[in-house]
Design an enzyme around this catalytic site. Sequence first.
Site, PDB file in Angstrom:
ATOM      1  N   THR A  36       0.572  -1.591  -0.413  1.00  0.00           N
ATOM      2  CA  THR A  36      -0.099   0.328   0.412  1.00  0.00           C
ATOM      3  C   THR A  36       1.173   0.924  -0.502  1.00  0.00           C
ATOM      4  O   THR A  36       0.501   1.864  -0.060  1.00  0.00           O
ATOM      5  CB  THR A  36      -1.284   0.069   1.693  1.00  0.00           C
ATOM      6  OG1 THR A  36      -0.407  -0.170   2.547  1.00  0.00           O
ATOM      7  CG2 THR A  36      -2.224  -0.884   1.189  1.00  0.00           C
ATOM      8  N   SER A  76       1.594  -1.697   8.144  1.00  0.00           N
ATOM      9  CA  SER A  76      -0.184  -2.713   7.940  1.00  0.00           C
ATOM     10  C   SER A  76      -0.766  -2.021   7.173  1.00  0.00           C
ATOM     11  O   SER A  76      -1.079  -0.511   6.908  1.00  0.00           O
ATOM     12  CB  SER A  76      -0.612  -2.120   9.719  1.00  0.00           C
ATOM     13  OG  SER A  76      -1.764  -2.372   9.301  1.00  0.00           O
ATOM     14  N   GLY A 103      11.370  -9.289  18.197  1.00  0.00           N
ATOM     15  CA  GLY A 103      12.075 -10.046  18.353  1.00  0.00           C
ATOM     16  C   GLY A 103      13.446  -9.401  17.576  1.00  0.00           C
ATOM     17  O   GLY A 103      14.924  -9.186  18.674  1.00  0.00           O
ATOM     18  N   LYS A 106      15.134  -6.867  20.035  1.00  0.00           N
ATOM     19  CA  LYS A 106      15.569  -7.952  21.806  1.00  0.00           C
ATOM     20  C   LYS A 106      17.083  -7.988  21.055  1.00  0.00           C
ATOM     21  O   LYS A 106      17.650  -8.128  22.521  1.00  0.00           O
ATOM     22  CB  LYS A 106      14.634  -9.000  22.159  1.00  0.00           C
ATOM     23  CG  LYS A 106      14.976  -9.604  22.678  1.00  0.00           C
ATOM     24  CD  LYS A 106      14.554 -11.178  23.343  1.00  0.00           C
ATOM     25  CE  LYS A 106      14.838 -11.942  24.277  1.00  0.00           C
ATOM     26  NZ  LYS A 106      15.758 -12.916  23.446  1.00  0.00           N
ATOM     27  N   ALA A 115       2.504   1.230  15.581  1.00  0.00           N
ATOM     28  CA  ALA A 115       1.912   2.056  16.114  1.00  0.00           C
ATOM     29  C   ALA A 115       0.128   1.420  16.563  1.00  0.00           C
ATOM     30  O   ALA A 115      -0.252   0.179  15.469  1.00  0.00           O
ATOM     31  CB  ALA A 115       1.759   2.282  14.957  1.00  0.00           C
ATOM     32  N   TYR A 146      -8.632  -6.121  11.279  1.00  0.00           N
ATOM     33  CA  TYR A 146      -7.842  -5.040  10.974  1.00  0.00           C
ATOM     34  C   TYR A 146      -7.789  -4.718  12.714  1.00  0.00           C
ATOM     35  O   TYR A 146      -6.928  -4.364  13.682  1.00  0.00           O
ATOM     36  CB  TYR A 146      -8.444  -3.718  10.456  1.00  0.00           C
ATOM     37  CG  TYR A 146      -7.091  -2.430  10.773  1.00  0.00           C
ATOM     38  CD1 TYR A 146      -6.119  -2.083  10.277  1.00  0.00           C
ATOM     39  CD2 TYR A 146      -7.724  -1.566  11.368  1.00  0.00           C
ATOM     40  CE1 TYR A 146      -5.259  -1.082  10.646  1.00  0.00           C
ATOM     41  CE2 TYR A 146      -7.171  -0.104  11.632  1.00  0.00           C
ATOM     42  CZ  TYR A 146      -5.870  -0.318  11.507  1.00  0.00           C
ATOM     43  OH  TYR A 146      -4.358   0.795  11.237  1.00  0.00           O
ATOM     44  N   LYS A 150      -4.362  -5.221  15.394  1.00  0.00           N
ATOM     45  CA  LYS A 150      -3.623  -4.360  16.396  1.00  0.00           C
ATOM     46  C   LYS A 150      -3.561  -4.932  18.014  1.00  0.00           C
ATOM     47  O   LYS A 150      -3.415  -4.108  19.076  1.00  0.00           O
ATOM     48  CB  LYS A 150      -4.378  -3.072  15.859  1.00  0.00           C
ATOM     49  CG  LYS A 150      -4.054  -2.046  14.431  1.00  0.00           C
ATOM     50  CD  LYS A 150      -2.956  -1.950  14.921  1.00  0.00           C
ATOM     51  CE  LYS A 150      -2.663  -1.380  13.252  1.00  0.00           C
ATOM     52  NZ  LYS A 150      -1.369  -0.844  13.385  1.00  0.00           N
ATOM     53  N   ARG A 187     -10.750   6.308   3.684  1.00  0.00           N
ATOM     54  CA  ARG A 187     -10.981   6.715   4.300  1.00  0.00           C
ATOM     55  C   ARG A 187     -12.056   8.184   4.122  1.00  0.00           C
ATOM     56  O   ARG A 187     -11.583   8.732   3.232  1.00  0.00           O
ATOM     57  CB  ARG A 187     -10.072   7.068   5.162  1.00  0.00           C
ATOM     58  CG  ARG A 187      -8.710   5.585   5.446  1.00  0.00           C
ATOM     59  CD  ARG A 187      -7.870   6.222   6.543  1.00  0.00           C
ATOM     60  NE  ARG A 187      -7.180   5.858   5.729  1.00  0.00           N
ATOM     61  CZ  ARG A 187      -5.320   5.681   6.417  1.00  0.00           C
ATOM     62  NH1 ARG A 187      -5.626   6.567   7.385  1.00  0.00           N
ATOM     63  NH2 ARG A 187      -4.676   5.714   5.407  1.00  0.00           N
TER      64      ARG A 187
END
Length: 327
Positions: A36, A76, A103, A106, A115, A146, A150, A187
């Site tokens: 996207t 995302s 990961g 870390k 986000a 979605y 999240k 949107r």
Amino acid sequence: MKRILITGAAGFLGSHLCDRFIKEGYNVIGMDNLITGDLKNIEHLFPLENFKFYNHDITNFIHIPGDLDYILHFASPASPIDYLKIPIQTLKVGANGTHNCLGLAKAKNAKILIASTSEVYGDPLVHPQTEEYYGNVNSVGPRGVYDEAKRYQEAITMAYHTFHKVDIGIVRIFNTYGPRMRLNDGRVLPAFIGQALRGEDLTVFGDGSQTRSFCYVDDLIEGIYRLLHSNYHAPVNIGNPDEITILDFAKEIIELTGTTQKIVYKDLPKDDPLKRQPNIEKAKRILGWEPKVDRKEGLQITYEYFKSLPMNVIRDLNHKDFTKYIN
């Protein structure tokens, strides 16, 4: 020079984050698989020595050579059109992608900020929404891919903090707008402006009494920057509490664009939130942050951006072919 990895770097928010951290003197590594995102959003950064871009899908193992100080995980799909077309990939980037980023954080002893979104509140029964509200989400509805991605993202991030002691931040982003949004992403703000520029009637779903609260992108980026450099680990709402009904917002767009189109009504989509307004008291208290750009000013800047696009982009309603990403 501090090094930061920004996933979703070619997207709307990711590209603005790249700009901000370049401006602050960071060595920025942008990563995006361009499902996207659009390279045009960051092509102005390619000549810079302190910017590198990797075309990579973070649902696969992430390798970054050398030290890393920070990770901003913003990869995302974020619009209904996108995540309804690629529901599996949306879930995978929220689960596998976040796991890989955690990961990496870390392994590198890096701080990571993820986000999240106001969509974790679903169609809220509490108004305005505070961070302590657990939400009203339909996990098997069309928006569940979605919303639940999240919510899982928040859960695994907090687990890495409590179990592995990874330094984390969680930003819950409310409706944001500004230059580099896609006109065809589904949107409400780009949809209205796109319809106005094409001479079409503005489509309001339901009776238009549902509300949204719009935050200009520069204000959001400032809040994210402050949260990353704070010592706070629980979720924080970042958004503009200036609430408006969709019908009144459509009228604002008509006035802004000087168009003569009328408003037409269609059925409200399933699980579409009826109320959306952030309680930002925590951001004010912890970060000393609140939005500065009022909606009239921000809309004018955004409208000028959309008007500057080539007419073939404004008129092209075709969306990307996502089929190759579904697995």
